[in-house]
Write an enzyme that holds these catalytic residues in place. Structure first.
Site, PDB file in Angstrom:
ATOM      1  N   ASP A  55       0.945  -1.359   0.098  1.00 16.95           N
ATOM      2  CA  ASP A  55      -0.009   0.034   0.104  1.00 16.95           C
ATOM      3  C   ASP A  55       1.012   1.151   0.157  1.00 16.95           C
ATOM      4  O   ASP A  55       1.972   1.365   0.398  1.00 16.95           O
ATOM      5  CB  ASP A  55      -0.811   0.079   1.184  1.00 16.95           C
ATOM      6  CG  ASP A  55      -2.319   0.771   1.156  1.00 16.95           C
ATOM      7  OD1 ASP A  55      -3.195   0.069   0.858  1.00 16.95           O
ATOM      8  OD2 ASP A  55      -2.100   1.995   0.706  1.00 16.95           O
ATOM      9  N   TYR A 171     -12.452   6.234 -14.836  1.00 16.45           N
ATOM     10  CA  TYR A 171     -12.470   5.139 -13.992  1.00 16.45           C
ATOM     11  C   TYR A 171     -13.159   4.013 -14.705  1.00 16.45           C
ATOM     12  O   TYR A 171     -12.692   2.798 -14.723  1.00 16.45           O
ATOM     13  CB  TYR A 171     -13.577   5.446 -12.819  1.00 16.45           C
ATOM     14  CG  TYR A 171     -13.681   4.444 -11.941  1.00 16.45           C
ATOM     15  CD1 TYR A 171     -12.721   4.033 -10.703  1.00 16.45           C
ATOM     16  CD2 TYR A 171     -14.750   3.312 -11.855  1.00 16.45           C
ATOM     17  CE1 TYR A 171     -13.017   2.889  -9.790  1.00 16.45           C
ATOM     18  CE2 TYR A 171     -14.708   2.123 -11.046  1.00 16.45           C
ATOM     19  CZ  TYR A 171     -14.077   2.168 -10.121  1.00 16.45           C
ATOM     20  OH  TYR A 171     -14.177   1.173  -9.005  1.00 16.45           O
TER      21      TYR A 171
HETATM   22  N1  LIG Z   1     -15.616   0.061  -3.294  1.00 21.95           N
HETATM   23  C1  LIG Z   1     -16.358  -0.086  -4.219  1.00 21.95           C
HETATM   24  O1  LIG Z   1     -17.901  -0.086  -4.318  1.00 21.95           O
HETATM   25  C2  LIG Z   1     -15.889  -0.752  -5.480  1.00 21.95           C
HETATM   26  C3  LIG Z   1     -16.584  -1.575  -6.493  1.00 21.95           C
HETATM   27  C4  LIG Z   1     -15.815  -1.912  -7.510  1.00 21.95           C
HETATM   28  C5  LIG Z   1     -14.580  -1.990  -7.763  1.00 21.95           C
HETATM   29  N2  LIG Z   1     -13.919  -1.506  -6.569  1.00 21.95           N
HETATM   30  C6  LIG Z   1     -12.542  -1.350  -6.934  1.00 21.95           C
HETATM   31  O2  LIG Z   1     -12.083  -2.030  -5.874  1.00 21.95           O
HETATM   32  C7  LIG Z   1     -10.629  -1.549  -5.594  1.00 21.95           C
HETATM   33  C8  LIG Z   1     -10.506  -1.347  -3.907  1.00 21.95           C
HETATM   34  O3  LIG Z   1     -11.417  -0.485  -3.567  1.00 21.95           O
HETATM   35  P1  LIG Z   1     -11.845   0.082  -2.110  1.00 21.95           P
HETATM   36  O4  LIG Z   1     -12.960   0.511  -2.166  1.00 21.95           O
HETATM   37  O5  LIG Z   1     -11.661  -1.045  -1.248  1.00 21.95           O
HETATM   38  O6  LIG Z   1     -10.889   1.201  -1.944  1.00 21.95           O
HETATM   39  P2  LIG Z   1     -10.494   2.034  -0.698  1.00 21.95           P
HETATM   40  O7  LIG Z   1      -9.799   3.268  -0.950  1.00 21.95           O
HETATM   41  O8  LIG Z   1     -10.810   1.630   0.447  1.00 21.95           O
HETATM   42  O9  LIG Z   1      -8.809   1.307  -0.703  1.00 21.95           O
HETATM   43  C9  LIG Z   1      -7.941   1.461  -1.798  1.00 21.95           C
HETATM   44  C10 LIG Z   1      -6.592   1.086  -1.156  1.00 21.95           C
HETATM   45  O10 LIG Z   1      -5.513   1.419  -2.134  1.00 21.95           O
HETATM   46  C11 LIG Z   1      -4.578   2.069  -1.721  1.00 21.95           C
HETATM   47  N3  LIG Z   1      -3.697   2.916  -2.858  1.00 21.95           N
HETATM   48  C12 LIG Z   1      -4.371   4.020  -3.558  1.00 21.95           C
HETATM   49  N4  LIG Z   1      -3.501   4.484  -4.453  1.00 21.95           N
HETATM   50  C13 LIG Z   1      -2.483   3.503  -4.422  1.00 21.95           C
HETATM   51  C14 LIG Z   1      -1.057   3.566  -5.175  1.00 21.95           C
HETATM   52  N5  LIG Z   1      -0.945   4.344  -6.142  1.00 21.95           N
HETATM   53  N6  LIG Z   1      -0.148   2.567  -4.801  1.00 21.95           N
HETATM   54  C15 LIG Z   1      -0.451   1.833  -3.844  1.00 21.95           C
HETATM   55  N7  LIG Z   1      -1.612   1.735  -3.104  1.00 21.95           N
HETATM   56  C16 LIG Z   1      -2.423   2.775  -3.465  1.00 21.95           C
HETATM   57  C17 LIG Z   1      -5.039   3.082  -0.796  1.00 21.95           C
HETATM   58  O11 LIG Z   1      -4.124   3.637   0.055  1.00 21.95           O
HETATM   59  C18 LIG Z   1      -5.969   2.255  -0.063  1.00 21.95           C
HETATM   60  O12 LIG Z   1      -5.381   1.502   1.011  1.00 21.95           O
HETATM   61  C19 LIG Z   1     -10.363  -0.480  -6.320  1.00 21.95           C
HETATM   62  O13 LIG Z   1      -9.394  -1.211  -7.778  1.00 21.95           O
HETATM   63  C20 LIG Z   1     -11.839  -0.056  -6.699  1.00 21.95           C
HETATM   64  O14 LIG Z   1     -11.731   0.603  -8.258  1.00 21.95           O
HETATM   65  C21 LIG Z   1     -14.458  -0.629  -5.387  1.00 21.95           C
END
Ligand SMILES: NC(=O)c1ccc[n+]([C@@H]2O[C@H](COP(=O)([O-])OP(=O)(O)OC[C@H]3O[C@@H](n4cnc5c(N)ncnc54)[C@H](O)[C@@H]3O)[C@@H](O)[C@H]2O)c1
Length: 272
Positions: A55, A171
Site C-alpha cells: 500500500d 474510472y
Molecule cells: N468500493 C467499491 O464499491 C468498489 C466497487 C467495484 C470495484 N472497486 C475497486 O476495488 C478496489 C479497491 O477499492 P476500495 O473501495 O477497497 O478502495 P479503498 O479506497 O478503501 O482502498 C484502496 C487502497 O489502495 C491504496 N492505494 C491508492 N493508491 C495507491 C497507489 N498508487 N499505490 C498503492 N496503493 C494505493 C489506498 O491507500 C487504499 O489503502 C479498487 O480498484 C476499486 O476501483 C471498488
C-alpha cells in the site's frame, strides 16, 4: 452485517466456517490497507496464506500486515521499480508468488462526466487503476512461470460491463482495460498453469461510499434500486470471492469477468 444505508433490506449472512485452502501459499495484495484489499488480506491469511500487504499508505498497510501476520511493503503501484520490489520481497522472503491480488485503485471526484473531466484527471486514474495492473502482472508473471503455477486476480468493476449515466469516465474506461487485459493474459498463460481473472465487484459498503451517500440519500436510493439484493456488498463478501479465485477450488475458472454484483448486471427491472 446490516448497513445503515439499507436498514429495511436483508443483511449479509454471517461468515461461514473457515476454510484452509491456502496453507503454504504466498499472496501479494495491493491496496491492502483499506476496503476490499484489507478484507481480502484478512480472508487470505485466515485461509493459511502468508500475505504481502502492499500500500502507498504506510500506516494502514503496516497495520494490515501486523494484523494478518504478513509482510508490509510500501509501494506506489504506478512506479515500475517499486512494483518489482514488492513481488521480489514476496519471492525472496517466502520462496514463491502464488497469488497476486492487484486491487489498488482510486475514484477521485475530478473524474466525472467526459464534459468536465480534464486530461490530468483522466491520466491519473488510468495510471493508478490500469497501468498499475499491467505493472503488477508483468512483475508477478516471471515468478509464476518459473513455478508453473499461479493465480492473478485483478480488480475491475461491474462498470467494466455496464454503462452509467452518472459517469466517472476515466474510472470506467480503466476498469474496461483491466477486464480486457486480464482476459488476454488468462488465455496466453493458461497452459503454463497460471490463471488470470478480473474480479468485478458491485458497489461495496466502504467508508467512501457511506460518506458519499450519507450526504445525498436520494443518490443512494437511485443506485440501490438497481441491485436485486437491495443492498450494497460488504467487503468480506468480495474477499470471499477473492479467496475462491486464489484457491484451487477455482482451478477451471480462467480469463473471466468474475461478477460479484448482487445481480445488478442481470437485472432489467428489480423489485421495489
Ligand atoms: N468500493 C467499491 O464499491 C468498489 C466497487 C467495484 C470495484 N472497486 C475497486 O476495488 C478496489 C479497491 O477499492 P476500495 O473501495 O477497497 O478502495 P479503498 O479506497 O478503501 O482502498 C484502496 C487502497 O489502495 C491504496 N492505494 C491508492 N493508491 C495507491 C497507489 N498508487 N499505490 C498503492 N496503493 C494505493 C489506498 O491507500 C487504499 O489503502 C479498487 O480498484 C476499486 O476501483 C471498488
Amino acid at each position: 452485517m446490516s448497513t445503515d444505508l439499507t436498514p429495511e433490506r436483508p443483511a449479509a449472512p454471517a461468515p461461514g466456517p473457515v476454510c484452509r485452502r491456502l496453507v503454504g501459499r504466498t499472496a501479494v495484495v495491493t491496496g491492502a490497507g483499506s476496503g476490499i484489499g484489507l478484507a481480502a488480506a484478512r480472508r487470505l491469511a485466515s485461509e493459511g496464506a502468508h500475505v504481502v500487504c502492499g500500500d502507498i499508505d504506510e500506516e494502514a498497510g503496516a497495520a494490515a500486515a501486523s494484523e494478518t501476520g504478513g509482510t508490509f511493503v510500501r509501494v506506489d503501484v504506478t512506479d515500475p521499480e517499486q512494483v518489482e520490489a514488492l513481488f521480489r520481497v514476496a519471492y525472496e522472503t517466502r520462496g514463491s508468488v502464488d497469488v497476486a491480488f492487484n486491487n489498488a485503485g482510486i475514484s477521485p471526484p475530478e473524474d466525472d462526466s467526459i464534459l468536465t473531466t480534464g486530461l490530468e484527471a483522466w491520466k491519473r486514474v488510468q495510471e493508478v487503476n490500469l497501468t498499475s495492473v499491467y505493472l503488477c502482472c508483468k512483475a508477478a508473471l516471471p515468478y509464476m512461470r518459473r513455478q508453473g503455477r499461479g493465480s492473478i486476480i485483478n480488480t475491475a468493476s461491474f462498470v467494466a460491463r455496464m454503462g452509467a449515466a452518472t459517469s466517472q469516465i476515466s474510472y470506467t474506461a480503466s476498469k474496461g482495460g483491466v477486464l480486457a487485459l486480464s482476459r488476454e493474459l488468462g488465455v496466453q498463460f493458461a497452459r503454463e498453469g497460471i490463471r488470470v481473472n478480473a474480479l468485478c465487484p458491485g458497489p461495496v459498503n466502504t467508508p467512501l461510499l457511506r460518506e458519499l451517500f450519507a450526504k445525498d440519500p436520494e443518490r443512494a436510493a437511485r443506485r440501490l434500486v438497481h441491485i436485486p439484493l437491495g443492498r450494497f456488498a460488504e467487503a468480506e463478501e468480495i474477499a470471499a470471492a477473492v479467496a475462491f479465485l486464489a484457491s484451487d477450488d477455482s482451478s477451471f475458472v480462467n480469463a473471466t469477468d468474475f461478477l460479484v454484483d448482487g445481480g445488478i448486471s442481470g437485472a432489467y427491472v428489480t423489485p421495489l
